[in-house]
Each structure stands twice: as structure tokens, then as C-alpha cells.
Design a protein around this motif. Structure first.
Motif, PDB file in Angstrom:
ATOM      1  N   GLY A   1       0.793  -1.219   0.105  1.00 57.56           N
ATOM      2  CA  GLY A   1       0.081   0.026  -0.109  1.00 57.56           C
ATOM      3  C   GLY A   1       0.893   1.354  -0.035  1.00 57.56           C
ATOM      4  N   TRP A   2       1.836   1.155   0.757  1.00 55.06           N
ATOM      5  CA  TRP A   2       2.875   2.432   0.898  1.00 55.06           C
ATOM      6  C   TRP A   2       3.655   2.537  -0.654  1.00 55.06           C
ATOM      7  CZ3 TRP A   2       7.436   2.755   5.189  1.00 55.06           C
ATOM      8  CH2 TRP A   2       7.833   4.246   4.866  1.00 55.06           C
ATOM      9  N   TRP A   3       3.851   1.530  -1.108  1.00 50.48           N
ATOM     10  CA  TRP A   3       4.491   1.557  -2.378  1.00 50.48           C
ATOM     11  C   TRP A   3       3.605   2.107  -3.199  1.00 50.48           C
ATOM     12  CZ3 TRP A   3       3.303  -0.840  -7.073  1.00 50.48           C
ATOM     13  CH2 TRP A   3       4.271  -0.572  -8.116  1.00 50.48           C
ATOM     14  N   SER A   4       2.404   1.966  -3.437  1.00 55.26           N
ATOM     15  CA  SER A   4       1.201   2.366  -4.482  1.00 55.26           C
ATOM     16  C   SER A   4       1.207   3.833  -4.070  1.00 55.26           C
ATOM     17  CB  SER A   4      -0.010   1.689  -4.062  1.00 55.26           C
ATOM     18  OG  SER A   4      -0.936   2.122  -4.515  1.00 55.26           O
ATOM     19  N   TYR A   5       1.201   4.203  -2.742  1.00 56.69           N
ATOM     20  CA  TYR A   5       0.959   5.592  -2.542  1.00 56.69           C
ATOM     21  C   TYR A   5       1.961   6.495  -3.063  1.00 56.69           C
ATOM     22  CZ  TYR A   5      -0.235   9.490   0.653  1.00 56.69           C
ATOM     23  OH  TYR A   5      -0.327  10.905   1.080  1.00 56.69           O
ATOM     24  N   GLU A   6       3.238   5.846  -3.020  1.00 54.77           N
ATOM     25  CA  GLU A   6       4.423   6.783  -3.119  1.00 54.77           C
ATOM     26  C   GLU A   6       4.794   6.718  -4.634  1.00 54.77           C
ATOM     27  OE1 GLU A   6       6.280   8.603  -1.122  1.00 54.77           O
ATOM     28  OE2 GLU A   6       5.551   8.040   0.795  1.00 54.77           O
ATOM     29  N   VAL A   7       4.232   5.772  -5.346  1.00 57.54           N
ATOM     30  CA  VAL A   7       4.785   5.555  -6.569  1.00 57.54           C
ATOM     31  C   VAL A   7       3.853   5.916  -7.813  1.00 57.54           C
ATOM     32  CG1 VAL A   7       5.755   3.911  -8.465  1.00 57.54           C
ATOM     33  CG2 VAL A   7       6.648   3.895  -6.135  1.00 57.54           C
ATOM     34  N   LEU A   8       2.347   5.248  -7.547  1.00 58.62           N
ATOM     35  CA  LEU A   8       1.577   5.232  -8.637  1.00 58.62           C
ATOM     36  C   LEU A   8       0.773   6.638  -9.014  1.00 58.62           C
ATOM     37  CD1 LEU A   8      -0.019   1.725  -8.177  1.00 58.62           C
ATOM     38  CD2 LEU A   8       1.649   2.332  -9.551  1.00 58.62           C
ATOM     39  N   GLY A   9       0.841   7.481  -7.960  1.00 58.77           N
ATOM     40  CA  GLY A   9       0.433   8.844  -8.341  1.00 58.77           C
ATOM     41  C   GLY A   9      -1.210   8.898  -8.528  1.00 58.77           C
ATOM     42  N   TRP A  10      -1.816   7.941  -8.088  1.00 59.93           N
ATOM     43  CA  TRP A  10      -3.429   8.370  -7.797  1.00 59.93           C
ATOM     44  C   TRP A  10      -3.791   8.538  -6.334  1.00 59.93           C
ATOM     45  CZ3 TRP A  10      -6.706   4.829  -5.586  1.00 59.93           C
ATOM     46  CH2 TRP A  10      -5.962   3.219  -5.453  1.00 59.93           C
ATOM     47  N   SER A  11      -2.815   8.619  -5.734  1.00 66.82           N
ATOM     48  CA  SER A  11      -2.934   8.931  -4.108  1.00 66.82           C
ATOM     49  C   SER A  11      -3.678   7.922  -3.287  1.00 66.82           C
ATOM     50  CB  SER A  11      -3.469  10.308  -3.993  1.00 66.82           C
ATOM     51  OG  SER A  11      -5.029  10.099  -3.759  1.00 66.82           O
ATOM     52  N   GLY A  12      -3.641   6.710  -3.700  1.00 69.85           N
ATOM     53  CA  GLY A  12      -4.346   5.606  -2.971  1.00 69.85           C
ATOM     54  C   GLY A  12      -3.590   4.537  -2.684  1.00 69.85           C
ATOM     55  N   VAL A  13      -4.046   3.707  -1.571  1.00 74.08           N
ATOM     56  CA  VAL A  13      -2.979   2.652  -1.186  1.00 74.08           C
ATOM     57  C   VAL A  13      -3.802   1.277  -1.288  1.00 74.08           C
ATOM     58  CG1 VAL A  13      -2.276   3.832   0.981  1.00 74.08           C
ATOM     59  CG2 VAL A  13      -4.190   2.549   1.038  1.00 74.08           C
ATOM     60  N   TRP A  14      -4.942   1.266  -2.176  1.00 71.38           N
ATOM     61  CA  TRP A  14      -5.485  -0.034  -2.207  1.00 71.38           C
ATOM     62  C   TRP A  14      -6.543   0.047  -3.340  1.00 71.38           C
ATOM     63  CZ3 TRP A  14      -4.156  -4.694  -0.397  1.00 71.38           C
ATOM     64  CH2 TRP A  14      -4.764  -5.741  -0.668  1.00 71.38           C
ATOM     65  N   ALA A  15      -6.321  -0.548  -4.562  1.00 76.89           N
ATOM     66  CA  ALA A  15      -7.345  -0.413  -5.718  1.00 76.89           C
ATOM     67  C   ALA A  15      -8.242  -1.677  -5.669  1.00 76.89           C
ATOM     68  CB  ALA A  15      -6.567  -0.052  -6.868  1.00 76.89           C
ATOM     69  N   TRP A  16      -8.183  -2.810  -4.926  1.00 76.82           N
ATOM     70  CA  TRP A  16      -8.690  -3.963  -5.097  1.00 76.82           C
ATOM     71  C   TRP A  16      -8.605  -4.567  -6.595  1.00 76.82           C
ATOM     72  CZ3 TRP A  16     -11.112  -5.539  -1.130  1.00 76.82           C
ATOM     73  CH2 TRP A  16     -11.499  -4.950  -0.179  1.00 76.82           C
ATOM     74  N   ASP A  17      -7.274  -4.313  -6.798  1.00 76.54           N
ATOM     75  CA  ASP A  17      -6.823  -5.040  -8.104  1.00 76.54           C
ATOM     76  C   ASP A  17      -6.427  -6.516  -7.458  1.00 76.54           C
ATOM     77  OD1 ASP A  17      -3.595  -5.990  -8.750  1.00 76.54           O
ATOM     78  OD2 ASP A  17      -4.585  -4.702 -10.337  1.00 76.54           O
TER      79      ASP A  17
ATOM     80  N   THR B   1     -13.453 -11.545  -7.589  1.00 77.51           N
ATOM     81  CA  THR B   1     -12.026 -11.442  -8.004  1.00 77.51           C
ATOM     82  C   THR B   1     -12.232 -12.373  -9.151  1.00 77.51           C
ATOM     83  OG1 THR B   1     -11.036 -10.971  -6.006  1.00 77.51           O
ATOM     84  CG2 THR B   1      -9.683 -11.947  -8.012  1.00 77.51           C
ATOM     85  N   VAL B   2     -13.144 -13.577  -9.103  1.00 75.69           N
ATOM     86  CA  VAL B   2     -13.364 -14.615 -10.201  1.00 75.69           C
ATOM     87  C   VAL B   2     -14.665 -14.377 -11.035  1.00 75.69           C
ATOM     88  CG1 VAL B   2     -11.987 -16.151  -8.837  1.00 75.69           C
ATOM     89  CG2 VAL B   2     -14.482 -16.373  -8.878  1.00 75.69           C
TER      90      VAL B   2
ATOM     91  N   SER C   1     -16.476  -5.881 -15.760  1.00 72.58           N
ATOM     92  CA  SER C   1     -15.413  -5.393 -14.665  1.00 72.58           C
ATOM     93  C   SER C   1     -16.133  -5.403 -13.359  1.00 72.58           C
ATOM     94  CB  SER C   1     -15.025  -4.173 -15.014  1.00 72.58           C
ATOM     95  OG  SER C   1     -14.971  -3.580 -16.291  1.00 72.58           O
ATOM     96  N   VAL C   2     -15.429  -5.925 -12.232  1.00 75.17           N
ATOM     97  CA  VAL C   2     -15.834  -6.069 -10.958  1.00 75.17           C
ATOM     98  C   VAL C   2     -14.592  -5.220 -10.291  1.00 75.17           C
ATOM     99  CG1 VAL C   2     -16.635  -7.040  -8.801  1.00 75.17           C
ATOM    100  CG2 VAL C   2     -17.280  -7.826 -11.163  1.00 75.17           C
ATOM    101  N   ALA C   3     -15.072  -4.073  -9.844  1.00 73.30           N
ATOM    102  CA  ALA C   3     -13.918  -3.342  -9.084  1.00 73.30           C
ATOM    103  C   ALA C   3     -14.256  -2.687  -8.021  1.00 73.30           C
ATOM    104  CB  ALA C   3     -13.215  -2.353 -10.191  1.00 73.30           C
ATOM    105  N   GLU C   4     -13.561  -1.440  -7.598  1.00 73.74           N
ATOM    106  CA  GLU C   4     -13.437  -0.791  -6.370  1.00 73.74           C
ATOM    107  C   GLU C   4     -15.151  -0.352  -6.060  1.00 73.74           C
ATOM    108  OE1 GLU C   4     -10.864   2.426  -6.540  1.00 73.74           O
ATOM    109  OE2 GLU C   4     -11.374   3.013  -4.332  1.00 73.74           O
ATOM    110  N   PRO C   5     -15.988  -0.117  -6.755  1.00 80.19           N
ATOM    111  CA  PRO C   5     -17.037   0.405  -6.403  1.00 80.19           C
ATOM    112  C   PRO C   5     -17.938  -0.889  -5.712  1.00 80.19           C
ATOM    113  CG  PRO C   5     -16.922   1.270  -8.387  1.00 80.19           C
ATOM    114  CD  PRO C   5     -15.862   0.317  -8.150  1.00 80.19           C
ATOM    115  N   PHE C   6     -17.751  -2.008  -6.290  1.00 81.30           N
ATOM    116  CA  PHE C   6     -18.439  -3.282  -5.663  1.00 81.30           C
ATOM    117  C   PHE C   6     -17.825  -3.650  -4.536  1.00 81.30           C
ATOM    118  CE2 PHE C   6     -17.635  -7.796  -5.061  1.00 81.30           C
ATOM    119  CZ  PHE C   6     -19.034  -8.116  -4.854  1.00 81.30           C
TER     120      PHE C   6
END
Lengths: 160, 666
Positions: free
Chosen positions: B241-257, B384-385, B399-404
Motif C-alpha cells: 500500500g505504501w509503495w502504491s501511494y508513493e509511486v503510482l500517483g493516484w494517491s491511494g493505497v489499495w485499488a482492489w486489484d 475477483t473470479v 469489470s468488478v472493481a472498487e465500487p463493488f
């Protein structure tokens, strides 16, 4: 101390919590910037080229151009959020991130509820069963075992 | 240079040789362990058992040799290997060149094997004097079999030492996202230690089923192993989560990827286990259920690897894919089949008598916890499946993603927080309402306090306010237990499963509150800044001071220097990676204990125009995510230490006959 933690103070506390929650939940959330509207909309839409990431998360160029389109729509101020989402969905079918509750897709909403009911229903069932089993009466065989154990048992507290 | 000439091309054969030795050593280890187990089952003095640690040690050396060979190839830029051609480059800095070994699938499996061989070695060393116990040898045999599978996977379909096309002298280097933050050195290995660590409790669970040891002895062995695996998985997820926050640039830690979900699934079932195992330790109940949780946790690590590494699910994390899917799927099938057959065969003899008297009791709370965690795991797996199932049935993509996931995880999270308010103060067996009213009184006021604090700082919306209130309440309940324990026992009140567990709870609560706040109250705005003209947003001023360009031979970074509130200049950047032709944005973050100011530079950047588009996020309480993560790690270590001396779970449950009458009276 007993009084302090009694039913009355607890119910006062519950009322206080309910009032505070109701106040907080209903008060207006203040102005939102255009950017925040864009973020909220783009979180609901999938980027067409990047494997299920939302427009909000993705840095791909396709996502960038859709984000710009959303920004134009928001800036013109003519459509509501839902209308913008519907517009983008009509141009890029399949970009809705929230599965609609129709047909087979509705299973994704139904199954969690089924799991919840089964889970807690199962819990109720086992507790009922345990309650029944817990009420087992000792029969004469059990009494015999206890008596035999007591005969062989030297009570160390004897004579104290 | 003769040394370099000699060195070039040596890594491939050495690595393949090491993997082959690994396959053989792990296979012999399994055979020796099974033979030893059968000998001790017949009551013979086993000589074969002595061989087991040697084969395990040899497998460990082989795993180490394979990864060292890969590192050697990467460091010496041995472009005779396909993997180095694909993921190495002459211009990658040493640190990211070192981590490039696990920047794709084949190398990641080497890291996985090393972690697996390390756990096998630790198990063999820890129980070196108990190798005549068939529970131990069966467990080692299971670990060895899992190890054989992964060695074969690496030797065959996911071969990292395949020869590349001749004449290649440079490569593109690892994915740019994997070469601009130090966390790439820590996040994958720690996560793998977590994943792989669950192999040990799985092995003991299988061994317990095979030997039919109905007692609680094997639990003593597995609880701590599970705790360490769980701790590593927790830290790995939080670092991710920290890596995502510091690197990905969308300011989040968790994207339900999907890859994130794959790491969350075993975490959820593992968390359920470390709670419900306490019921078994204390009351001798839930044996089959606990076994099933361990089997499920390990199966889910394999299923998650299959889902994310075979290409059936796409994800930003799936940095490369290959045809190992079939192998993983077959292995997953075998694990599930073996588990089900063993439980079907032994389940009834494992079933324990006894009953849980009341739902309002410690064990009742653990059961409710288990139901919640299982449902959560089911929802994450379903989401996920589900697109896969729809695609298979109707040949249509959804797509089943964050809103779900957001919509379903928020109520579950709130229910978990509510349970954490009450559960810590519950006694075993049965609780009266008077007792609850008494013990929960001050924690409940903490909840009211947190609610008021949230309202004063401007919070609104039902879900986040409930999270604050329940966060305060449950935090109060956890701290109450810690305070009572330390008052009674001094520093010993901080160690042991219950006390350390409360520290973990405080960490979880901090994370829950910080996530609710940062998800609900992020303010964002895009600012068009010109040099010398400050802009204001959300009570902060932002001034573009200028630009800076940093060039090295792999990339060109353009940084916009933005002074925040007239103070220090922060430098969000866009880095162009020359080999890949890819632009990667790097955010810059001002962190305070109340909020973070997160800046990203938006393309396109024209430095000579003196203007820049800067996206600003003001996110509350982010720092508390990392503090919460740290507390969870510390709490896990404290929980792993033996606490106050207590009844061994294998001893009879009935109390000693009192010899001292005074003790009875008091």
C-alpha cells in the motif's frame, strides 16, 4: 460506581451517540471542487485499455482522454454525475465498474447476502444444538463413574 | 577482461544445475521423511530420520545457489540469458538491478523457492531432536513435496535460465514502476515470506490428519509459525500500500486489484485461524474447522498465484505472464482434493465433544469473528473470479472493481470494528450484562469522544462517523486490556497472545480510522500554476518556484518545484524512461501527523512556458496508516513471545485439586 455504570447512564450514552451520528450524517458536506466531481465520476468508470483499472487510478493515455472528456462535461455544468457516467458508458460500452443488478450479473449481489444469511444462520443453529447438548442429564452410568472415581480418590483437604 | 569472459555464460548452467539438485534433494527429502514416519509408526528405531535434515539442507543450498546464480547473471549483465535480456540493462542502477531478479515471474519463483527452502530448513532445525516423531516427519515430507513442485516449476515451464538470442548486448531493464522506489527491495520478499510461511502450518495440518493425532499437540507447533507467516503477510501488504501511494500517483493505497485481492484472501482466512485457534487451545473445540482454515489459507495462496500469474486475470501487478497456469491449477486441485479426502477420512475422529455455552462469551465472539472473516474472504474471492465466470458462461466481459468492493467491505469493516469493541472484554464461557456494562463503560465513552472529535474537525457522512465512533470504542477496549495486564504483571502485560493481540488490534483500528478518513475526506484540485503566482486550495498556498531536469543514462526526470505554504519546495516529477519510451509520474508528498499534501505533475510539461498543471490532494490521517502497520508488526512479535505461564493446552482442562485452603477462600 454501580449507579454510574447502570442502565440509565448507558441509555443516555446511546441516545447521545445516536443524536451525534444523526447530526453528522445529515449535515451538508460543504462545497466540492470540480476536480472532486471529476474524481468521483472517474472512479465509477473502467479504463478501456488497462485491465479493469478505473479511469481515476489509471495513468494510461486512453484514461487521460476520457478524464479530459469528463472534465469538459463537468465544466460545462449541463449534466449531472449519473448522466455523464451514462454518456461515457454509451460511448465505451462495458466501462461501468459497478455490475448492474440484472440477469446473471445480479448473482454478485445476491451471493454475498446468501453467504451472510448462511453464516449467521449456521451460527444460530450450532448454538441451539450446543444449548440442547448442554442440557444433557446425568444418567445412572455417569453417577456410577463418579462414585467409582470418588472411592479411589484421596482428598488432600481432608482433615483441614 | 578474462574474469568477465569466464563469468559470462556461467550463471545459466550453474543455475540449472542448482535447480536440478533442488528437485532431487527435495524429492529424496520427502521420501526419507515418509519412510522415517512409517518406521516410527511401526515403533521401529528410525535411522532414515537422520537423513531428512541433510536433504532439506541440500535443498536450501540449491535454492540459494539458484538465486545467487541469477543475481550473478544480473549483476555481471550476462545477456546470454533470456531473463537478463528482458529485464536487465546496462544502465539500471545497482539497487534496482539487484531487485530486477524478482521483477518478473521466473525470478519471483526463485525467491519463492528460497523462502520455502528457508522455512523447510527452519522446521528441520527446530525439531532436529524430535525426528522420531511421525507428526514432525510427515510435516517435513509435505513441505518437501511442495518444494519439489516449485523446483520443477522453475526447472521446467518457468525457467529463468533459458538461453536468449545470441548477440544481445543490452536490454530494457525492469518495468519503470519497479525501478523508482526503494520499497521494491522489501515489499516482494516480505510478502513472499508471508505467503510461503503458510506452508508450514499447512504441512502440520496435513500431518495431523494423516497421523490422526486428535490431541492439541500439533497446535502448539503451528500457532507460532502461523503468527510469523501472518505477520510477514501483514507487513508485506502494508508495504505494498505504501509503495502504491508513493509511486503510482493516484494517491491511494489499495485499488482492489486482483493481485492485491490474492494477497488479502489468505490474510483473511489466516486472521480467522489465529483467532479461532485460541478456542481450540482453551476449550479443545473447533478442531476440524481450524484444520480447514489452515488448508484453505494455503490453497488460497496457490489459487491466488494461479489467478494472477497465469494471465487469466489481468492486473497492473502481473508484470509478466507465462504458461505455468496449468501447473498451478493442477497443483491447486491436488491440494484441495487431498485436503477434502483427509478431512473426510479423519474428520469424525477429530471431532471434539463439548459445547459453547453462550454466544455472549469469548468463544462466541471468536466464532462471530470467523463468520465475518469467512464472508469477507468469500466476497473478495467472488468479486475477483466473477468476471471469469461470466466470460466463461456468456463470453462477455464485465469489470468488478472498487465500487463493488467498497460497497460490501464498508459494512463488513464496521461490523468487525463493532466486534472488536466487545470481544476483548468478554470472559470465557459466559458473560452477564452487568459485567459488560461495567467493563465497556469507559471504552464506550472513548467512542463518544472519538465521534465528537470527528464532528469538531468537520467530518460528515454516516459510515466514516460510525468508523470513528467504533474505532474509539474498540481502541478503548483494547487499551483497557493492555492497561489492566500491565498493572498486574508489569512489562509482561505486553507479551503473550492476548496482550500482543491487543496491540495488533490498536494498529488495525488506527488503519481502519485512517482509511475511512482518507477515503471520505480527500480534497483534490488541479492547479494551473505559473512561476511567481501562488494559488490557494483547501487553506494551503502553492507556488511554482521553477523546474529542474535530472538526466542520467536511463531516464530524464522533469521536476516542478512547488513551494507549499511558503515553505519547503516539493518536487513532483515525470520521468521518461529512455529504454521503454514510457513516462512515469512520481508524486511528492508533504506529510504531517494530521494530513498529507500529495502533489503530482500532470502531462504535458513545457518547461519554458513557466507553467505547470499540478494536481493537489489533501488527504487526512495518512501517516496513521503506517503507524498502525508498525503497531501491527510490533504486536505480532509481542504475541509470539510466551506470556504468563499458563496451562499447556495438552494438559487436562480440569483445575488442580487445591491443596491450599486459603487460595480457595480468596
Amino acid at each position: 460506581m454501580k449507579k454510574l455504570k447502570g442502565r440509565f447512564v448507558w441509555s443516555m450514552m446511546a441516545v447521545l451517540a445516536a443524536v451525534l451520528l444523526a447530526f453528522g450524517a445529515t449535515r451538508s458536506s460543504g462545497p466540492t471542487t470540480q476536480e472532486e466531481r471529476i474524481d468521483a465520476i472517474s472512479k465509477r468508470l473502467a479504463c478501456p485499455t488497462c485491465n479493469g483499472e478505473s479511469i481515476y487510478v489509471s495513468r494510461a493515455s486512453a484514461a487521460e482522454s476520457i478524464r479530459n472528456e469528463i472534465a469538459r462535461q463537468v465544466a460545462s455544468g449541463q449534466r449531472a454525475d449519473d448522466e455523464i457516467v451514462a454518456y461515457i458508458e454509451s460511448r465505451f460500452p462495458g466501462s461501468l465498474l459497478l455490475p448492474p443488478g440484472e440477469g446473471v450479473d445480479s448473482l454478485i449481489w445476491v451471493l454475498p447476502v446468501v453467504a451472510l444469511v448462511c453464516g449467521f444462520g449456521g451460527l444460530v443453529v450450532v448454538f441451539r444444538k450446543w444449548k440442547r447438548e448442554g442440557d444433557v442429564e446425568a444418567d445412572s452410568d455417569d453417577a456410577g463413574i463418579v462414585a467409582a472415581a470418588l472411592r479411589n480418590y484421596d482428598d488432600p483437604t481432608e482433615g483441614l | 577482461m578474462p574474469a568477465a569472459v569466464w563469468a559470462s555464460g556461467v550463471a545459466g548452467p550453474v543455475g540449472r544445475g542448482a535447480l536440478l539438485v533442488g528437485v532431487v534433494a527435495a524429492a529424496f527429502g520427502a521420501i526419507a521423511a515418509i519412510t522415517a514416519a512409517r518406521e516410527s509408526a511401526r515403533g521401529e528405531v528410525t535411522r532414515t530420520a537422520r537423513l531428512v535434515p541433510r536433504f532439506v539442507a541440500l535443498s536450501f543450498l540449491a535454492a540459494l545457489g539458484a538465486i545467487v546464480a541469477m543475481e550473478w547473471a544480473m549483476i555481471t549483465r550476462d545477456f546470454s540469458l533470456q531473463y537478463v535480456q528482458d529485464h536487465g540493462s546496462r544502465s539500471t542502477p545497482p539497487l534496482y538491478n539487484f531487485t530486477a531478479v524478482w521483477s518478473a515471474l521466473e525470478g519471483s519463483i526463485l525467491l519463492w523457492i528460497l523462502a520455502l527452502a528457508l522455512s523447510a530448513g527452519l522446521v528441520a532445525w527446530r525439531y532436529r531432536r524430535r525426528l522420531d516423531d511421525q507428526l514432525i516427519t510427515w510435516a517435513i515430507a509435505v513441505i518437501c513435496i511442495v518444494m519439489v513442485f516449485f523446483f520443477i516449476l522453475s526447472f521446467g515451464p518457468a525457467n529463468p535460465f533459458a538461453e536468449g538470442a545470441p548477440g544481445v548486448t543490452d536490454g530494457p531493464g525492469p518495468n519503470p514502476l519497479l525501478q523508482n522506489h526503494i520499497l521494491v527491495l522489501f515489499h516482494p520478499p516480505i510478502l513472499y515470506l508471508g505467503y510461503v510461511g503458510f506452508t508450514v502450518p499447512f504441512a502440520f495440518a496435513i500431518a495431523a490428519l494423516i497421523t490422526g493425532r486428535v490431541g492439541e499437540g500439533w497446535l502448539l507447533e503451528t500457532r507460532r509459525w502461523t503468527l510469523f507467516a501472518w505477520g510477514f503477510l501483514t507487513v508485506g501488504i502494508i508495504l505494498g500500500g505504501w509503495w502504491s501511494y508513493e509511486v503510482l500517483g493516484w494517491s491511494g493505497v489499495w485499488a482492489w486489484d486482483p493481485v492485491e485481492n490474492a494477497s488479502l484472501l489468505p490474510w483473511l482466512t489466516g486472521t480467522a485461524y489465529i483467532h479461532s485457534v485460541l478456542v481450540q487451545e482453551r476449550r479443545g473445540m473447533l478442531r476440524v474447522w481450524n484444520l480447514s482454515l489452515l488448508l484453505a489459507t494455503f490453497s488460497l495462496t496457490i489459487l491466488g498465484t494461479f489467478l494472477t500469474r497465469s494471465g487469466v486475470l489481468n492486473s497492473v501487478h502481473a508484470f509478466s505472464e507465462s504458461d505455468i497456469g496449468t501447473y498451478l491449477l493442477v497443483f491447486f486441485g491436488i491440494i484441495v482434493l487431498v485436503s477434502l479426502v483427509l478431512i473426510g477420512w479423519r474428520g469424525d475422529s477429530l471431532r471434539s465433544p463439548g459445547a459453547i455455552d453462550s454466544p455472549v462469551s469469548r468463544e462466541g465472539a471468536f466464532l462471530a469473528n470467523n463468520v465475518l472473516f469467512s464472508i469477507f474472504a468469500f466476497i473478495v474471492l467472488l468479486g475477483t473470479v466473477f468476471p471469469l465466470i461470466i466470460e466463461a458462461l456468456q463470453d462477455r466481459q464485465i469489470s468488478v472493481a472498487e465500487p463493488f468492493f467498497d460497497r460490501l467491505s464498508i459494512p463488513i469493516g464496521i461490523a468487525m470494528l463493532a466486534l472488536m469493541c466487545i470481544a476483548p472484554v468478554l470472559p470465557w464461557r459466559k458473560a452477564s450484562t452487568e459485567l459488560l456494562r461495567d467493563r465497556l463503560f469507559w471504552p464506550a465513552w472513548c467512542g463518544i469522544g472519538a465521534l465528537v472529535a470527528g464532528l469538531v474537525s468537520g467530518a460528515d457522512g454516516l459510515a466514516p462517523l460510525l468508523a470513528f465512533a467504533l474505532g474509539g470504542f474498540s481502541g478503548g477496549a483494547a487499551l483497557r486490556q493492555v492497561a489492566l495486564a500491565t498493572r498486574r504483571q508489569g512489562w509482561r502485560g505486553l507479551v503473550g497472545r492476548a496482550n500482543g493481540g491487543m496491540i495488533v488490534h490498536v494498529g488495525v483500528i488506527l488503519i481502519a480510522v485512517a482509511l475511512s478518513a482518507s477515503n471520505a475526506y480527500t480534497r483534490s484540485q488541479e492547479l494551473r500554476l505559473s512561476v511567481g503566482t501562488p494559488a490557494t486550495f483547501a487553506g494551503h498556498t502553492f507556488e511554482l518556484v521553477g523546474f529542474r531536469e535530472d538526466k542520467d543514462d536511463r531516464s530524464t526526470a522533469v521536476k516542478a518545484l512547488v513551494a507549499v505554504d511558503g515553505g519547503q519546495a516539493y518536487a513532483p516529477a515525470i520521468t521518461k524512461f529512455l529504454n521503454m519510451g514510457m513516462n512515469v509520474g512520481t508524486p511528492s508528498v508533504k506529510t504531517t501527523w494530521r494530513y498529507d499534501i500529495y502533489l503530482t505533475l500532470e502531462p504535458p510539461v513545457k518547461m519554458d512556458s513557466g507553467e505547470a498543471r499540478i494536481k493537489v490532494f489533501v488527504k487526512p490521517l495518512i501517516m496513521w496508516l503506517w503507524i498502525g502497520g508498525g503497531l501491527m508488526a510490533i504486536g505480532t512479535v509481542l504475541a509470539a513471545f510466551p506470556g504468563r505461564r499458563r496451562r499447556r493446552p495438552t494438559d487436562p482442562t480440569s483445575a488442580d485439586v487445591p491443596t491450599n485452603v486459603e487460595r480457595v477462600v480468596t
